[in-house]
Design an enzyme around this catalytic site. Structure first.
Site, PDB file in Angstrom:
ATOM      1  N   LYS A  57      61.013   6.124 -19.067  1.00  0.00           N
ATOM      2  CA  LYS A  57      59.649   5.905 -19.324  1.00  0.00           C
ATOM      3  C   LYS A  57      58.890   6.618 -17.928  1.00  0.00           C
ATOM      4  O   LYS A  57      57.746   7.307 -18.167  1.00  0.00           O
ATOM      5  CB  LYS A  57      59.319   4.527 -19.337  1.00  0.00           C
ATOM      6  CG  LYS A  57      57.897   4.070 -19.514  1.00  0.00           C
ATOM      7  CD  LYS A  57      57.770   2.728 -19.588  1.00  0.00           C
ATOM      8  CE  LYS A  57      56.321   2.263 -19.731  1.00  0.00           C
ATOM      9  NZ  LYS A  57      56.211   0.511 -19.654  1.00  0.00           N
TER      10      LYS A  57
ATOM     11  N   HIS B 279      55.887   9.804 -18.076  1.00  0.00           N
ATOM     12  CA  HIS B 279      54.237   9.585 -17.875  1.00  0.00           C
ATOM     13  C   HIS B 279      54.139  10.577 -16.448  1.00  0.00           C
ATOM     14  O   HIS B 279      52.763  10.149 -16.125  1.00  0.00           O
ATOM     15  CB  HIS B 279      54.266   7.897 -17.663  1.00  0.00           C
ATOM     16  CG  HIS B 279      54.251   7.492 -19.288  1.00  0.00           C
ATOM     17  ND1 HIS B 279      55.384   7.006 -19.600  1.00  0.00           N
ATOM     18  CD2 HIS B 279      53.163   7.313 -19.948  1.00  0.00           C
ATOM     19  CE1 HIS B 279      55.140   6.272 -20.755  1.00  0.00           C
ATOM     20  NE2 HIS B 279      53.719   6.450 -21.236  1.00  0.00           N
TER      21      HIS B 279
ATOM     22  N   CYS C 200      50.213  -1.337 -26.959  1.00  0.00           N
ATOM     23  CA  CYS C 200      50.397  -0.167 -27.070  1.00  0.00           C
ATOM     24  C   CYS C 200      51.756   0.187 -26.138  1.00  0.00           C
ATOM     25  O   CYS C 200      51.694  -0.164 -24.946  1.00  0.00           O
ATOM     26  CB  CYS C 200      49.456   0.553 -26.361  1.00  0.00           C
ATOM     27  SG  CYS C 200      47.749   0.326 -26.874  1.00  0.00           S
ATOM     28  N   SER C 201      52.818   0.739 -26.828  1.00  0.00           N
ATOM     29  CA  SER C 201      53.958   0.960 -25.887  1.00  0.00           C
ATOM     30  C   SER C 201      54.856   2.315 -26.682  1.00  0.00           C
ATOM     31  O   SER C 201      54.308   2.995 -27.217  1.00  0.00           O
ATOM     32  CB  SER C 201      54.794  -0.308 -25.801  1.00  0.00           C
ATOM     33  OG  SER C 201      55.842  -0.217 -25.171  1.00  0.00           O
TER      34      SER C 201
ATOM     35  N   GLU D 122      49.341  10.468 -20.085  1.00  0.00           N
ATOM     36  CA  GLU D 122      49.998  10.158 -21.271  1.00  0.00           C
ATOM     37  C   GLU D 122      49.907  11.573 -21.972  1.00  0.00           C
ATOM     38  O   GLU D 122      48.915  12.290 -21.829  1.00  0.00           O
ATOM     39  CB  GLU D 122      49.105   9.214 -22.240  1.00  0.00           C
ATOM     40  CG  GLU D 122      49.060   7.904 -21.661  1.00  0.00           C
ATOM     41  CD  GLU D 122      50.395   7.163 -21.988  1.00  0.00           C
ATOM     42  OE1 GLU D 122      51.338   7.669 -22.256  1.00  0.00           O
ATOM     43  OE2 GLU D 122      50.423   5.900 -21.759  1.00  0.00           O
TER      44      GLU D 122
ATOM     45  N   GLU E 212      51.515  11.986 -26.075  1.00  0.00           N
ATOM     46  CA  GLU E 212      52.014  11.116 -26.916  1.00  0.00           C
ATOM     47  C   GLU E 212      51.765  11.601 -28.382  1.00  0.00           C
ATOM     48  O   GLU E 212      50.757  12.166 -28.840  1.00  0.00           O
ATOM     49  CB  GLU E 212      51.869   9.620 -26.906  1.00  0.00           C
ATOM     50  CG  GLU E 212      52.132   9.280 -25.709  1.00  0.00           C
ATOM     51  CD  GLU E 212      51.912   7.705 -25.442  1.00  0.00           C
ATOM     52  OE1 GLU E 212      52.398   6.833 -24.835  1.00  0.00           O
ATOM     53  OE2 GLU E 212      50.758   7.206 -26.067  1.00  0.00           O
TER      54      GLU E 212
END
Length: 260
Positions: free
Chosen positions: A73, A77, A123-124, A178, A180
């Site tokens: 993670k 990011h 949100c994940s 981000e 995504e």
């Protein structure tokens, strides 16, 4: 009237803006317990959030959302020197109660990415677990349970409706950002909430007819992904909660900008 769900330990404060009071809007509510004070890490990161950054393994994807690899993670990011961020899979849940009010949250100040921002319910990311990619709806239920304490048995997987996917890039603060392909899910149902104060500092349900007046009262910015959906799709979906499957486009990947 905004429906508030309060726990016994909840802190309550009045909205300070007179205009909002004249509209008879109730108070936003805090997460049930104040976030625990933790010693800072070398990078001034909250230790709990730093642990997630290091141990959670996200799914790298190509522009067609094909799974092509994994990264932490943290790596997903971190904004690179050239401004690039690894493209990875994510999800965003828009949760409505049976009356049609939408659940909003304020991200904890301890969050590394977008701290104190207001956003939709959850949100994940789906993760790489037991040598396989986690299903998006499974991940959504896991995170709603973790962040809001919603019991898993109150979240029937069949009630999550995949609406579309959105490919977006946001540089954040220049350090954390981000990039995504975000699977947008809608869930409607009445659920019990016990928020995790390490993740959420405030939450509330907002009726559709009060949403536009409510946004200016927020005491912080809104997340880029929430703003993006707010601008491009939220009204359509909110007006059609009774027939979402008819207007869903789960096989498409949209590209929206995140500007206000």
């Amino acid at each position: 009237m905004i429906v508030l769900i309060l726990s016994l330990k909840m802190l309550v404060r009045n909205l300070s803006r007179a205009l909002w009071k004249t509209l008879h809007i109730e108070k936003r509510c805090f997460a049930s317990d104040p976030a625990k004070v933790q010693p800072e890490t070398i990078d001034n990161e909250d230790p709990i959030q730093a642990e997630y950054l290091n141990k959670d393994i996200c799914l790298l994807v190509d522009e067609k959302d094909n799974f092509i690899g994994t990264a932490t993670k943290r790596d997903c990011h971190r904004v690179g020197p050239d401004g690039n961020i690894l493209l990875h899979r994510a999800f965003s849940v828009f949760l409505f109660n049976k009356r049609g009010d939408m659940l909003l949250q304020r991200r904890s100040s301890h969050k590394v990415t977008y701290p104190d921002y207001y956003s939709n319910a959850c949100c994940s990311h789906p993760l790489y677990i037991d040598n396989k990619a986690e299903d998006v709806i499974t991940a959504a239920r896991r995170r709603l349970n973790h962040e809001f304490g919603i019991p898993l048995d109150q979240m029937d997987p069949e009630l999550f409706i995949p609406m579309t996917r959105v490919h977006y890039h946001d540089p954040g603060d220049g350090v954390w950002g981000e990039h995504e392909i975000d699977h947008i899910l809608i869930f409607q149902g009445d659920v019990k909430i016990k928020p995790n104060s390490d993740e959420i500092s405030e939450y509330c349900y907002v009726p559709k007819n009060e949403f536009n007046a409510y946004l200016p009262t927020l005491e912080g910015p809104i997340t880029p992904w929430f703003n993006m959906i707010r601008r491009h799709r939220l009204k359509l979906w909110w007006d059609n909660l009774h027939r979402l499957k008819e207007i869903a486009e789960p096989d498409k990947i949209k590209k929206f900008n995140t500007e206000k």
